[in-house]
Write an enzyme that holds these catalytic residues in place. Structure first.
Site, PDB file in Angstrom:
ATOM      1  CG  ASN A  12      -1.802   1.224   1.824  1.00 47.18           C
ATOM      2  OD1 ASN A  12      -1.755   1.718   0.572  1.00 47.18           O
ATOM      3  ND2 ASN A  12      -2.166   1.544   2.700  1.00 47.18           N
ATOM      4  CE  LYS A  14       0.615   4.009   4.418  1.00 44.75           C
ATOM      5  NZ  LYS A  14       0.626   3.267   6.294  1.00 44.75           N
ATOM      6  CD  GLU A 101      -2.505   5.160   6.664  1.00 47.99           C
ATOM      7  OE1 GLU A 101      -2.418   5.756   5.094  1.00 47.99           O
ATOM      8  OE2 GLU A 101      -1.369   5.173   7.643  1.00 47.99           O
ATOM      9  CD  GLU A 171      -3.100  -2.539   7.357  1.00 48.27           C
ATOM     10  OE1 GLU A 171      -1.773  -3.188   7.184  1.00 48.27           O
ATOM     11  OE2 GLU A 171      -3.794  -2.114   6.850  1.00 48.27           O
ATOM     12  CB  SER A 217       5.863  -1.891  11.144  1.00 45.33           C
ATOM     13  OG  SER A 217       5.669  -0.301  11.833  1.00 45.33           O
TER      14      SER A 217
HETATM   15  C1  PEP Z   1       0.000   0.148   5.522  1.00 43.68           C
HETATM   16  O1  PEP Z   1      -0.480   1.440   5.323  1.00 43.68           O
HETATM   17  O2  PEP Z   1      -0.983  -0.914   5.733  1.00 43.68           O
HETATM   18  C2  PEP Z   1       0.751  -0.139   6.581  1.00 43.68           C
HETATM   19  C3  PEP Z   1       0.722  -1.541   7.157  1.00 43.68           C
HETATM   20  O3  PEP Z   1       1.528   0.450   6.862  1.00 43.68           O
HETATM   21  P1  PEP Z   1       3.652   0.447   7.267  1.00 43.68           P
HETATM   22  O4  PEP Z   1       3.656  -1.249   6.952  1.00 43.68           O
HETATM   23  O5  PEP Z   1       4.241   0.782   7.273  1.00 43.68           O
HETATM   24  O6  PEP Z   1       3.062   0.153   8.721  1.00 43.68           O
END
Ligand code: PEP
Length: 255
Positions: A12, A14, A101, A171, A217
């Site tokens: 993703n 973003k 988000e 998540e 992460s």
């Molecule tokens: C995400 O945007 O779904 C995500 C898990 O971000 P990150 O891997 O940066 O924590």
């Protein structure tokens, strides 16, 4: 017996990587990842980079594309939004729904995520429904309850056949973009809870067919351990999917 679920490695992006950066990313990434049907690799680029991604992926049907959000109406006066039909026409196969988000920065509710899932299924695309608790909710011992509450309105609008079209991504909000990852044990426990809820609604066989991804992460150095947990069928990766070599390493971590 249910067929084993193929690992899903999803990136993703973003609001990162415009069209030029997208072309450069795939020029680097694709030679590092052999085409294969033993896993499913998916990217969610920003909408404005979608055409560049599609162009770069000519000849690589093993790498699929999705959009990061849609609106549930088919067309009309909804400035700034994308419809499911537009996403499909542009070449999207999947849609992220209810990313943390969207929920926490843009105030999207679980009822709105359910409307979006309905529109995505009606339009013939695959919804990737994101669920997860905040740190305060986890500290208050409400992690499982929150995820249950987020899933419930979506399960309520699905027919048993449609469950097979759904992908769920657990998540935890406190792990997204923070560098803090859920322990493999915590991730496995929450994945088990999600699958139990799916099973309670639609039966074990239907629940077993749903890929449940972990996100928060995920990095090249922790992906293999997370992916080896029972019930963790793949990863949804934010920050670490922006780096071609790093995400290629995550794609190779499926064992
Ligand atoms: C995400 O945007 O779904 C995500 C898990 O971000 P990150 O891997 O940066 O924590």
């Amino acid at each position: 017996m249910t067929a084993p679920r193929k690992p899903v490695l999803a990136g993703n992006w973003k609001m990162n990587h415009g069209p030029s950066e997208t072309a450069r990313f795939f020029a680097d990434f694709l030679p590092m990842v052999e085409p294969g049907d033993d896993r499913s690799v998916v990217f969610f680029p920003p909408a404005l980079s979608f055409a560049a991604a599609r162009e770069a992926l000519q000849g690589r049907p093993d790498v699929r594309l999705g959009v990061q959000n849609v609106y549930w109406e088919a067309s009309g006066a909804f400035t700034g939004e994308l419809s499911v039909a537009m996403a499909k026409d542009a070449g999207a196969e999947l849609v992220l729904i209810g990313h943390s988000e969207r929920r926490h920065v843009f105030g999207e509710t679980s009822d709105e995520t359910a409307k979006k899932v309905r529109a995505v299924l009606d339009g013939g695309l695959t919804p990737v429904l994101c669920v997860g608790e905040t740190l305060d909710e986890r500290r208050a011992d409400r992690a499982e309850a929150v995820v249950t509450e987020q899933l419930a309105p979506v399960l309520a609008i699905l027919s048993p056949d449609e469950l097979g079209e759904l992908v769920v991504a657990y998540e935890p909000v406190w792990a997204i973009g923070t560098g803090v990852t859920a322990t493999p044990g915590d991730a496995a426990a929450m994945h088990r809870a999600v699958r139990e809820q799916l099973s309670a609604a639609f039966g074990q066989a239907a629940a077993d067919a749903v890929p449940v991804l972990y996100g928060g992460s995920v990095k090249p150095d922790n992906a293999a351990e997370l992916l080896s947990q029972p019930g963790v069928d793949g990863v949804l990766v934010g920050g670490a999917s922006l780096d071609a070599a790093g995400f290629a390493a995550i794609c190779r971590a499926t064992g």
